[in-house]
Design a protein around this motif. Structure first.
Motif, PDB file in Angstrom:
ATOM      1  N   UNK A  51      84.052  79.756  20.607  1.00 34.88           N
ATOM      2  CA  UNK A  51      83.040  80.630  21.199  1.00 34.88           C
ATOM      3  C   UNK A  51      81.873  80.741  20.215  1.00 34.88           C
ATOM      4  N   UNK A  52      81.162  81.825  20.213  1.00 32.17           N
ATOM      5  CA  UNK A  52      79.961  81.982  19.381  1.00 32.17           C
ATOM      6  C   UNK A  52      80.260  82.646  18.035  1.00 32.17           C
ATOM      7  N   UNK A  53      81.540  82.719  17.661  1.00 35.43           N
ATOM      8  CA  UNK A  53      81.918  83.439  16.442  1.00 35.43           C
ATOM      9  C   UNK A  53      81.248  82.874  15.201  1.00 35.43           C
ATOM     10  N   UNK A  54      81.271  81.557  15.028  1.00 34.56           N
ATOM     11  CA  UNK A  54      80.756  80.968  13.798  1.00 34.56           C
ATOM     12  C   UNK A  54      79.265  81.255  13.626  1.00 34.56           C
ATOM     13  N   UNK A  55      78.491  81.098  14.687  1.00 34.89           N
ATOM     14  CA  UNK A  55      77.053  81.371  14.577  1.00 34.89           C
ATOM     15  C   UNK A  55      76.812  82.813  14.163  1.00 34.89           C
ATOM     16  N   UNK A  56      77.560  83.732  14.759  1.00 33.99           N
ATOM     17  CA  UNK A  56      77.375  85.147  14.436  1.00 33.99           C
ATOM     18  C   UNK A  56      77.821  85.458  13.007  1.00 33.99           C
ATOM     19  N   UNK A  57      78.892  84.810  12.569  1.00 31.49           N
ATOM     20  CA  UNK A  57      79.348  85.003  11.188  1.00 31.49           C
ATOM     21  C   UNK A  57      78.271  84.534  10.209  1.00 31.49           C
ATOM     22  N   UNK A  58      77.668  83.384  10.492  1.00 37.30           N
ATOM     23  CA  UNK A  58      76.607  82.877   9.621  1.00 37.30           C
ATOM     24  C   UNK A  58      75.429  83.849   9.563  1.00 37.30           C
ATOM     25  N   UNK A  59      75.085  84.423  10.687  1.00 39.21           N
ATOM     26  CA  UNK A  59      73.993  85.398  10.710  1.00 39.21           C
ATOM     27  C   UNK A  59      74.339  86.612   9.857  1.00 39.21           C
ATOM     28  N   UNK A  60      75.569  87.104   9.999  1.00 41.50           N
ATOM     29  CA  UNK A  60      76.005  88.261   9.220  1.00 41.50           C
ATOM     30  C   UNK A  60      75.934  87.948   7.725  1.00 41.50           C
ATOM     31  N   UNK A  61      76.450  86.794   7.339  1.00 41.60           N
ATOM     32  CA  UNK A  61      76.493  86.435   5.921  1.00 41.60           C
ATOM     33  C   UNK A  61      75.090  86.204   5.347  1.00 41.60           C
ATOM     34  N   UNK A  62      74.153  85.831   6.197  1.00 42.94           N
ATOM     35  CA  UNK A  62      72.789  85.602   5.717  1.00 42.94           C
ATOM     36  C   UNK A  62      72.075  86.913   5.380  1.00 42.94           C
ATOM     37  N   UNK A  63      72.519  88.026   6.001  1.00 46.67           N
ATOM     38  CA  UNK A  63      71.838  89.303   5.749  1.00 46.67           C
ATOM     39  C   UNK A  63      72.682  90.296   4.944  1.00 46.67           C
TER      40      UNK A  63
END
Length: 242
Positions: A51-63
């Motif tokens: 699903x979209x988990x990885x993209x959202x995790x990357x966004x979280x880790x970027x901020x």
């Protein structure tokens, strides 16, 4: 350079198809880190989510300065995700919590004070919010596991644990071994402690467990553990001239 070595405590969060929980994880974990008595970071392990988990995790880790991640190319299972988190952790202590947030990050503060004395501090879920059938399966599986392993852990399925990283790295993982962490710690002649923690209903996403992997899986894995226990190698070097 692995940045977890700059911290005292790394919280490992295995993630498999939890896109609806990523925002809640960010809020709860970023809110908890300032309350943690140890300098702490978060390590997501994306277990091949489709699903979209990885993209959202990357966004979280970027901020979030103290958030990091690993990602598998395919789904490998919870034990593999926990092992990968352990292998990539270099802080003295590590913790584990499920992405469904049925346990509270704040309850790490109930476990951490005991980590000075015990190699493992594990939660016992109180007032469980699961269905009676799920609780029944867990009780039967836990009773059978205790009989087979000889350990005294009451709730090995509780996804809230704190371990000494050096002890965790010596646990020989196989699929399903996440249910036997107390028994594996005991094999190293180390002690563990159990502490009551809160439990909550899942409010987003769907459970990845069924009767086959909550009940029959643990029963089958007990025999794998018994086989491994007889062959487990434990040694201590008291002198070397390398």
């Amino acid at each position: 350079m692995n940045r977890t070595k700059n911290y005292d405590f790394t919280i490992i969060v295995p993630v498999y198809n939890e896109e609806d929980n990523i925002d809640r994880l960010e809020r709860r974990l970023s809110g908890y880190l300032p309350q943690c008595p140890r300098k702490a970071c978060v390590l997501f392990v994306n277990d091949g989510s489709c699903d979209d988990s990885l993209r959202r995790i990357k966004e979280v880790c970027s901020r979030q300065e103290h958030f990091f991640y690993l990602s598998f190319s395919r789904n490998t299972g919870l034990s593999a995700a926990i092992k990968a988190g352990i292998d990539h952790t270099f802080s003295p202590l590590l913790g584990y919590i499920d992405a469904d947030l049925q346990t509270s990050p704040e309850d790490f503060n109930l476990l951490l004070p005991h980590a000075e004395k015990y190699a493992l501090v594990t939660g016992i879920r109180t007032n469980r919010k699961d269905s009676w059938w799920k609780r029944r399966q867990s009780r039967i599986a836990n009773s059978f596991r205790r009989c087979m392993t000889g350990d005294t852990a009451q709730d090995t399925g509780c996804p809230l644990k704190v371990l000494h990283t050096d002890v965790a790295k010596h646990i020989p993982f196989f699929k399903g071994l996440h249910r036997f962490i107390p028994a594996m710690v005991a094999l190293q002649k180390q002690e563990y402690m159990q502490v009551p923690v809160s439990h909550h209903q899942r409010v987003a996403g769907t459970s990845k467990f069924s009767m086959s992997n909550r009940f029959w899986g643990p029963l089958r894995d007990c025999f794998a553990y018994r086989w491994m226990r007889k062959r487990y190698i434990l040694y201590y070097v008291n002198e070397a001239g390398i």
